[in-house]
Design a protein around this motif. Sequence first.
Motif, PDB file in Angstrom:
ATOM      1  N   THR A  43       0.879  -1.178   0.000  1.00  0.00           N
ATOM      2  CA  THR A  43       0.000   0.000   0.000  1.00  0.00           C
ATOM      3  C   THR A  43       0.910   1.218   0.000  1.00  0.00           C
ATOM      4  OG1 THR A  43      -1.657  -1.230   1.203  1.00  0.00           O
ATOM      5  CG2 THR A  43      -1.836   1.170   1.310  1.00  0.00           C
ATOM      6  N   LEU A  56      10.610  -1.009  -0.715  1.00  0.00           N
ATOM      7  CA  LEU A  56      10.620  -2.332  -1.337  1.00  0.00           C
ATOM      8  C   LEU A  56      10.178  -2.281  -2.807  1.00  0.00           C
ATOM      9  CD1 LEU A  56      10.404  -5.445  -0.155  1.00  0.00           C
ATOM     10  CD2 LEU A  56       7.996  -5.035  -0.534  1.00  0.00           C
ATOM     11  N   ASN A  87       4.015   4.624   8.922  1.00  0.00           N
ATOM     12  CA  ASN A  87       2.927   3.972   8.186  1.00  0.00           C
ATOM     13  C   ASN A  87       3.383   2.756   7.390  1.00  0.00           C
ATOM     14  OD1 ASN A  87       0.979   6.040   9.063  1.00  0.00           O
ATOM     15  ND2 ASN A  87       2.283   7.377   7.848  1.00  0.00           N
TER      16      ASN A  87
END
Length: 272
Positions: free
Chosen positions: A70, A138, A210
């Motif tokens: 996300t 990532l 987050n």
Amino acid sequence: MSGAAFETIASLVRTRAGIVLGADKAYMLDTRLGGLMRELSLASLDALAAKLRAPGSERLAAAVTEALTTNESFFFRDGKPFEHLKRVLPRIAAARGPAQKLRIFSAACSTGQEAYSIAMVAEQLGLLPRLEVLGTDLSQEVVRRAREGVYSQFEVQRGLPVQMLVKHFKQEAGQWRVSPALRAGVRFETGNLLADLRHLGNFDVIFCRNVLIYFDAPTKSRVLSALADRLAPDGVLYLGGAETVLGLTERFTIIEGERGVYAPVVRMAAAG
Ligand SMILES: C[S@@+](CC[C@H](N)C(=O)[O-])C[C@H]1O[C@@H](n2cnc3c(N)ncnc32)[C@H](O)[C@@H]1O
């Protein structure tokens, strides 16, 4: 989708990225992996899972993991951490030699808004020439976008004060490109927070916001401990609004009255 297919995909993202996909998230697999399935002419998530279980699926595994991250981010997200940074960075800068770089880690940087927000704070303080922000994520796609430093009208409208937009961005074919001066203080690399972080060096400030929310408790502890190893004894760690170190590590302590702001616990050398 069969339970076995869900298990294959969920265990893949957990092992590779630390991301925990509860059964309640099964609904999102179709949406997030639809593009990849169409590209590979795979008719179902079961077919995708079978391909992932076959030998030689490394690239596919990386693509599936990336698709399940996300990447929501915006400039000056939550405001407060950047106000705190504005107060604390002069103190850290004064404690270092005037020629010493101020190294700030934007861990899980997504499309770069956090890293550029940090650079804008440093610019306000006259510290931009000493700034070295490293953003890692990532996902190769978000790192590519972060490096490019081009944002849509919608993205710059989320959190970026208009005077900062005018000062630090140039309009280009309906989009906004970050200025070369800001860009020079910021670098982006792909990187996994579960991997060895030692090669990144040490940082004066770490933003890790987050992303811990997606991990299980042991993974959060492990990542927080690896970050503690990389942070200067007088440095600061910022976490997201829904994240904490409580019950996960003893290596950080909350800075009183500051939500989501942590100082490292400095370990005494053993007497002897
Ligand atoms: C919601 S974004 C947060 C971006 C930014 N830190 C912020 O607060 O606005 C989460 C990011 O974490 C990245 N991510 C997830 N797992 C990761 C891991 N194991 N290592 C590095 N990045 C990871 C995702 O690719 C995604 O871009």
